[in-house]
Scaffold this motif. Structure first.
Motif, PDB file in Angstrom:
ATOM      1  N   LEU A 191       0.838  -1.210   0.000  1.00  0.00           N
ATOM      2  CA  LEU A 191       0.000   0.000   0.000  1.00  0.00           C
ATOM      3  C   LEU A 191       0.870   1.257   0.000  1.00  0.00           C
ATOM      4  O   LEU A 191       0.588   2.230  -0.709  1.00  0.00           O
ATOM      5  N   ALA A 192       1.951   1.233   0.779  1.00  0.00           N
ATOM      6  CA  ALA A 192       2.845   2.398   0.836  1.00  0.00           C
ATOM      7  C   ALA A 192       3.474   2.650  -0.538  1.00  0.00           C
ATOM      8  O   ALA A 192       3.688   3.807  -0.930  1.00  0.00           O
ATOM      9  N   ASP A 193       3.747   1.589  -1.290  1.00  0.00           N
ATOM     10  CA  ASP A 193       4.314   1.761  -2.636  1.00  0.00           C
ATOM     11  C   ASP A 193       3.337   2.474  -3.571  1.00  0.00           C
ATOM     12  O   ASP A 193       3.759   3.224  -4.460  1.00  0.00           O
ATOM     13  N   VAL A 194       2.035   2.236  -3.389  1.00  0.00           N
ATOM     14  CA  VAL A 194       1.045   2.977  -4.197  1.00  0.00           C
ATOM     15  C   VAL A 194       1.127   4.465  -3.854  1.00  0.00           C
ATOM     16  O   VAL A 194       1.124   5.330  -4.735  1.00  0.00           O
ATOM     17  N   ALA A 195       1.240   4.763  -2.560  1.00  0.00           N
ATOM     18  CA  ALA A 195       1.327   6.173  -2.132  1.00  0.00           C
ATOM     19  C   ALA A 195       2.573   6.845  -2.708  1.00  0.00           C
ATOM     20  O   ALA A 195       2.563   8.027  -3.020  1.00  0.00           O
ATOM     21  N   ALA A 196       3.644   6.055  -2.853  1.00  0.00           N
ATOM     22  CA  ALA A 196       4.910   6.624  -3.341  1.00  0.00           C
ATOM     23  C   ALA A 196       4.991   6.620  -4.865  1.00  0.00           C
ATOM     24  O   ALA A 196       6.011   7.028  -5.431  1.00  0.00           O
ATOM     25  N   GLY A 197       3.963   6.132  -5.549  1.00  0.00           N
ATOM     26  CA  GLY A 197       3.974   6.112  -7.015  1.00  0.00           C
ATOM     27  C   GLY A 197       4.862   5.024  -7.595  1.00  0.00           C
ATOM     28  O   GLY A 197       5.184   5.046  -8.777  1.00  0.00           O
ATOM     29  N   ARG A 198       5.241   4.037  -6.755  1.00  0.00           N
ATOM     30  CA  ARG A 198       6.130   2.975  -7.260  1.00  0.00           C
ATOM     31  C   ARG A 198       5.335   1.823  -7.874  1.00  0.00           C
ATOM     32  O   ARG A 198       5.892   1.012  -8.611  1.00  0.00           O
ATOM     33  N   THR A 199       4.071   1.701  -7.483  1.00  0.00           N
ATOM     34  CA  THR A 199       3.133   0.847  -8.209  1.00  0.00           C
ATOM     35  C   THR A 199       1.869   1.685  -8.381  1.00  0.00           C
ATOM     36  O   THR A 199       1.750   2.775  -7.799  1.00  0.00           O
ATOM     37  N   ASP A 200       0.913   1.165  -9.160  1.00  0.00           N
ATOM     38  CA  ASP A 200      -0.290   1.957  -9.439  1.00  0.00           C
ATOM     39  C   ASP A 200      -1.481   1.538  -8.600  1.00  0.00           C
ATOM     40  O   ASP A 200      -2.448   2.286  -8.487  1.00  0.00           O
ATOM     41  N   ALA A 201      -1.428   0.332  -8.023  1.00  0.00           N
ATOM     42  CA  ALA A 201      -2.560  -0.103  -7.203  1.00  0.00           C
ATOM     43  C   ALA A 201      -2.168  -1.307  -6.352  1.00  0.00           C
ATOM     44  O   ALA A 201      -1.187  -2.013  -6.657  1.00  0.00           O
ATOM     45  N   TYR A 202      -2.940  -1.508  -5.284  1.00  0.00           N
ATOM     46  CA  TYR A 202      -2.822  -2.702  -4.439  1.00  0.00           C
ATOM     47  C   TYR A 202      -4.243  -3.222  -4.246  1.00  0.00           C
ATOM     48  O   TYR A 202      -5.146  -2.455  -3.894  1.00  0.00           O
ATOM     49  N   ALA A 203      -4.441  -4.508  -4.463  1.00  0.00           N
ATOM     50  CA  ALA A 203      -5.780  -5.099  -4.296  1.00  0.00           C
ATOM     51  C   ALA A 203      -5.684  -6.378  -3.487  1.00  0.00           C
ATOM     52  O   ALA A 203      -4.798  -7.214  -3.730  1.00  0.00           O
ATOM     53  N   GLU A 204      -6.573  -6.527  -2.519  1.00  0.00           N
ATOM     54  CA  GLU A 204      -6.634  -7.776  -1.735  1.00  0.00           C
ATOM     55  C   GLU A 204      -8.073  -7.993  -1.299  1.00  0.00           C
ATOM     56  O   GLU A 204      -8.761  -7.055  -0.888  1.00  0.00           O
ATOM     57  N   LEU A 205      -8.507  -9.247  -1.336  1.00  0.00           N
ATOM     58  CA  LEU A 205      -9.920  -9.550  -1.071  1.00  0.00           C
ATOM     59  C   LEU A 205     -10.270  -9.508   0.410  1.00  0.00           C
ATOM     60  O   LEU A 205     -11.434  -9.342   0.775  1.00  0.00           O
ATOM     61  N   HIS A 206      -9.271  -9.693   1.276  1.00  0.00           N
ATOM     62  CA  HIS A 206      -9.504  -9.531   2.715  1.00  0.00           C
ATOM     63  C   HIS A 206      -8.203  -9.163   3.395  1.00  0.00           C
ATOM     64  O   HIS A 206      -7.172  -9.816   3.191  1.00  0.00           O
ATOM     65  N   ILE A 207      -8.255  -8.112   4.186  1.00  0.00           N
ATOM     66  CA  ILE A 207      -7.067  -7.700   4.940  1.00  0.00           C
ATOM     67  C   ILE A 207      -7.554  -7.140   6.269  1.00  0.00           C
ATOM     68  O   ILE A 207      -8.714  -6.734   6.408  1.00  0.00           O
ATOM     69  N   ASN A 208      -6.656  -7.136   7.269  1.00  0.00           N
ATOM     70  CA  ASN A 208      -7.063  -6.711   8.606  1.00  0.00           C
ATOM     71  C   ASN A 208      -6.606  -5.291   8.920  1.00  0.00           C
ATOM     72  O   ASN A 208      -5.665  -4.771   8.320  1.00  0.00           O
ATOM     73  N   LEU A 209      -7.263  -4.708   9.937  1.00  0.00           N
ATOM     74  CA  LEU A 209      -6.997  -3.318  10.306  1.00  0.00           C
ATOM     75  C   LEU A 209      -5.518  -3.046  10.549  1.00  0.00           C
ATOM     76  O   LEU A 209      -4.971  -2.035  10.098  1.00  0.00           O
TER      77      LEU A 209
END
Ligand code: IPD
Length: 260
Positions: A191-209
């Protein structure tokens, strides 16, 4: 200094100390010896040690604040609450890998206000506070300007908490939409890589707080579009997550079926 600014400073200091402890406890490369909570769900000694260190230090600094950790659950309540993943990317960590981090967030109710992610072995610290921006090693970060899925890289998260067929279908949809898939083993760093523009998206069907709490502040401050993780029982039992560069958010949401 405001109460939140003080907490941000302390959060960076403590998460850095905790991440250094994790690094000292990292196993050498080789066959995994850590205990299993379930198949492919690892528990290392370092998880407990890092969580205890953060819990004790935060209690000393702010006795009225709540505390919730991946290993110990909700240990203390308070109007401000710290949420900790002591080691995210455990599967990398316990093989001597570098891609793991300590994730520390401060929430008011269910609104994340401070997010700190320290990846010591990568020499990377992501820091954000609501309203004042997100930084990586002190420099401002922004989600990518990508507008076309044919140019996009999308990291996928996997766990045994959802059926294999659903994960395979998600992967197929991402590839069919034109994007390049990746799987790197740390939801927080993905997720942090999306914020940094190093990837374009992160997707996961279930993740915890605890995996996402710090990253949610970092993503919002970096201008990424994120699915409403906190809705419904998200804070208690987890939710799907889709975090995107703004220009591909609508098309990737349609392709993955994860609503924004
Ligand atoms: C896991 C990692 C993984 C993600 C899982 C998480 P852990 O957390 O972030 O990348 O796909 O959903 O459970 O076990 O490394 O703390």
């Amino acid at each position: 200094m405001t109460a939140l600014a003080e907490r941000l400073d302390m959060a960076v200091t403590l998460a850095t100390e905790a991440a250094a402890l994790a690094l000292r406890m990292r196993p050498s490369p080789g066959a995994a010896t850590a205990a299993l909570k379930g198949a492919q769900d690892w528990l290392t000694e370092a998880d407990g040690a890092v969580e205890r260190l953060l819990s004790q230090r935060l209690q000393l600094a702010w006795p009225a604040d709540g505390f919730q950790g991946e290993e110990g659950g909700k240990a203390r309540s308070g109007s401000l609450r710290w949420v900790v993943d002591p080691i995210d990317g455990t599967a990398n960590f316990m093989r001597g890998g570098k891609r793991f981090c300590v994730s520390l967030a401060c929430l008011e109710g269910d609104t994340p206000l401070i997010g700190v992610i320290v990846a010591t072995a990568l020499d990377e610290t992501f820091v954000a506070r609501a309203g004042i921006g997100a930084r990586l090693n002190g420099a401002p970060i922004r989600a990518a300007a990508t507008a076309d899925l044919a140019r996009a890289t999308v990291e996928l998260g996997w766990s045994r908490r959802r059926p294999t067929a659903d994960f395979l279908a998600l992967t197929e949809r991402v590839i069919a939409a034109g994007a390049m898939p990746r799987l790197n083993g740390s939801g927080a760093l993905g997720l942090a890589d999306v914020a940094a523009g190093r990837t374009d998206a992160y997707a996961e069907l279930h993740i915890n707080l605890w995996d996402v709490a710090a990253a949610l502040v970092i993503l919002a401050e970096a201008g990424a579009i994120v699915s409403p993780f906190m809705q419904g029982d998200g804070p208690l039992t987890g939710n799907p997550i889709l975090a995107c560069a703004p220009g591909i958010a609508a098309s990737l949401s349609a392709a993955t079926g994860i609503a924004l």
